[in-house]
Design a protein around this motif. Structure first.
Motif, short mmCIF file in Angstrom:
data_model
loop_
_atom_site.label_atom_id
_atom_site.label_comp_id
_atom_site.label_asym_id
_atom_site.label_seq_id
_atom_site.Cartn_x
_atom_site.Cartn_y
_atom_site.Cartn_z
N LEU A 14 13.17 -1.59 0.10
CA LEU A 14 13.44 -0.16 0.20
C LEU A 14 13.84 0.46 -1.14
N GLY A 15 13.94 -0.37 -2.18
CA GLY A 15 14.30 0.13 -3.50
C GLY A 15 13.19 0.92 -4.17
N ASP A 16 11.98 0.82 -3.68
CA ASP A 16 10.84 1.52 -4.26
C ASP A 16 10.60 2.82 -3.50
N PRO A 17 10.46 3.94 -4.21
CA PRO A 17 10.26 5.22 -3.53
C PRO A 17 8.98 5.30 -2.69
N ASN A 18 7.92 4.61 -3.12
CA ASN A 18 6.69 4.61 -2.32
C ASN A 18 6.89 3.88 -1.01
N ARG A 19 7.62 2.77 -1.05
CA ARG A 19 7.88 2.03 0.19
C ARG A 19 8.80 2.81 1.11
N ARG A 20 9.78 3.52 0.55
CA ARG A 20 10.63 4.38 1.39
C ARG A 20 9.79 5.47 2.04
N ILE A 22 6.66 5.27 2.83
CA ILE A 22 5.87 4.63 3.89
C ILE A 22 6.72 4.42 5.13
N VAL A 23 7.95 3.94 4.95
CA VAL A 23 8.86 3.74 6.09
C VAL A 23 9.11 5.07 6.80
N GLU A 24 9.36 6.12 6.03
CA GLU A 24 9.57 7.45 6.63
C GLU A 24 8.34 7.90 7.40
N LEU A 25 7.17 7.67 6.85
CA LEU A 25 5.92 8.04 7.50
C LEU A 25 5.74 7.26 8.81
N LEU A 26 6.02 5.97 8.78
CA LEU A 26 5.88 5.15 9.98
C LEU A 26 6.95 5.47 11.02
N SER A 28 7.46 8.23 12.22
CA SER A 28 6.89 9.19 13.17
C SER A 28 5.75 8.60 13.99
N GLY A 29 5.44 7.31 13.75
CA GLY A 29 4.39 6.66 14.55
C GLY A 29 3.57 5.68 13.74
N SER A 30 2.85 4.85 14.45
CA SER A 30 2.01 3.82 13.85
C SER A 30 0.84 4.45 13.10
N ARG A 31 0.43 3.77 12.02
CA ARG A 31 -0.69 4.27 11.20
C ARG A 31 -1.47 3.12 10.58
N SER A 32 -2.71 3.41 10.27
CA SER A 32 -3.55 2.44 9.55
C SER A 32 -3.28 2.59 8.05
N VAL A 33 -3.77 1.64 7.27
CA VAL A 33 -3.63 1.71 5.81
C VAL A 33 -4.28 3.00 5.31
N ARG A 34 -5.45 3.31 5.83
CA ARG A 34 -6.15 4.54 5.41
C ARG A 34 -5.30 5.77 5.67
N GLU A 35 -4.69 5.85 6.85
CA GLU A 35 -3.87 7.01 7.20
C GLU A 35 -2.64 7.13 6.29
N VAL A 36 -2.05 6.00 5.97
CA VAL A 36 -0.90 6.01 5.06
C VAL A 36 -1.35 6.46 3.67
N ALA A 37 -2.47 5.91 3.18
CA ALA A 37 -2.96 6.26 1.85
C ALA A 37 -3.33 7.74 1.76
N ARG A 49 -0.43 -3.37 -0.69
CA ARG A 49 0.59 -4.21 -1.33
C ARG A 49 1.99 -3.82 -0.86
N HIS A 50 2.25 -2.52 -0.79
CA HIS A 50 3.57 -2.05 -0.33
C HIS A 50 3.81 -2.46 1.13
N LEU A 51 2.80 -2.33 1.96
CA LEU A 51 2.94 -2.72 3.36
C LEU A 51 3.19 -4.22 3.49
N ARG A 52 2.54 -5.02 2.66
CA ARG A 52 2.76 -6.46 2.70
C ARG A 52 4.22 -6.80 2.35
N LEU A 53 4.78 -6.13 1.34
CA LEU A 53 6.17 -6.35 0.96
C LEU A 53 7.12 -5.90 2.08
#
Length: 97
Positions: A14-20, A22-26, A28-37, A49-53
């Motif tokens: 959670l130290g990375d702003p992009n991963r935070r 992603i967590v905030e986005l998820l 509100s509901g499940s998403r595919s990699v494409r939807e997150v991107a 890579r962020h999702l894998r971490l």
């Protein structure tokens, strides 16, 4: 370490702003990699890579739906972070109110 214990550190993840983001986005509901991107200013490979971490840290889970991978928050991972914060902060948050 037990087989079900996460391999990564959720707070490091959670130290990375992009991963935070992603967590905030998820949140509100499940998403595919494409939807997150599409929702963030980073590439699909970077999102993967962020999702894998996040998955290694026990914060997200993936589900295969055909050729797509759908990601959502892992309830146990979120609960573990919440329990840790409650343990550390205890009643301090209440005292500040």
């Amino acid at each position: 370490m037990s087989p079900s214990a996460p391999a990564g550190d959720p707070f490091e993840a959670l130290g990375d702003p992009n991963r935070r983001a992603i967590v905030e986005l998820l949140g509100s509901g499940s998403r595919s990699v494409r939807e997150v991107a599409e929702a963030l200013p980073i590439s699909r490979p970077a999102v993967s890579r962020h999702l894998r971490l996040l998955k290694d840290a026990g914060l997200v889970v993936e589900e295969a739906q055909g050729t797509r991978r759908i990601y959502s928050l892992h309830v146990r991972g979120v609960e573990a972070v919440e329990a840790y914060l409650t343990e550390v902060w205890g009643d301090a948050v209440t005292r500040f109110r």
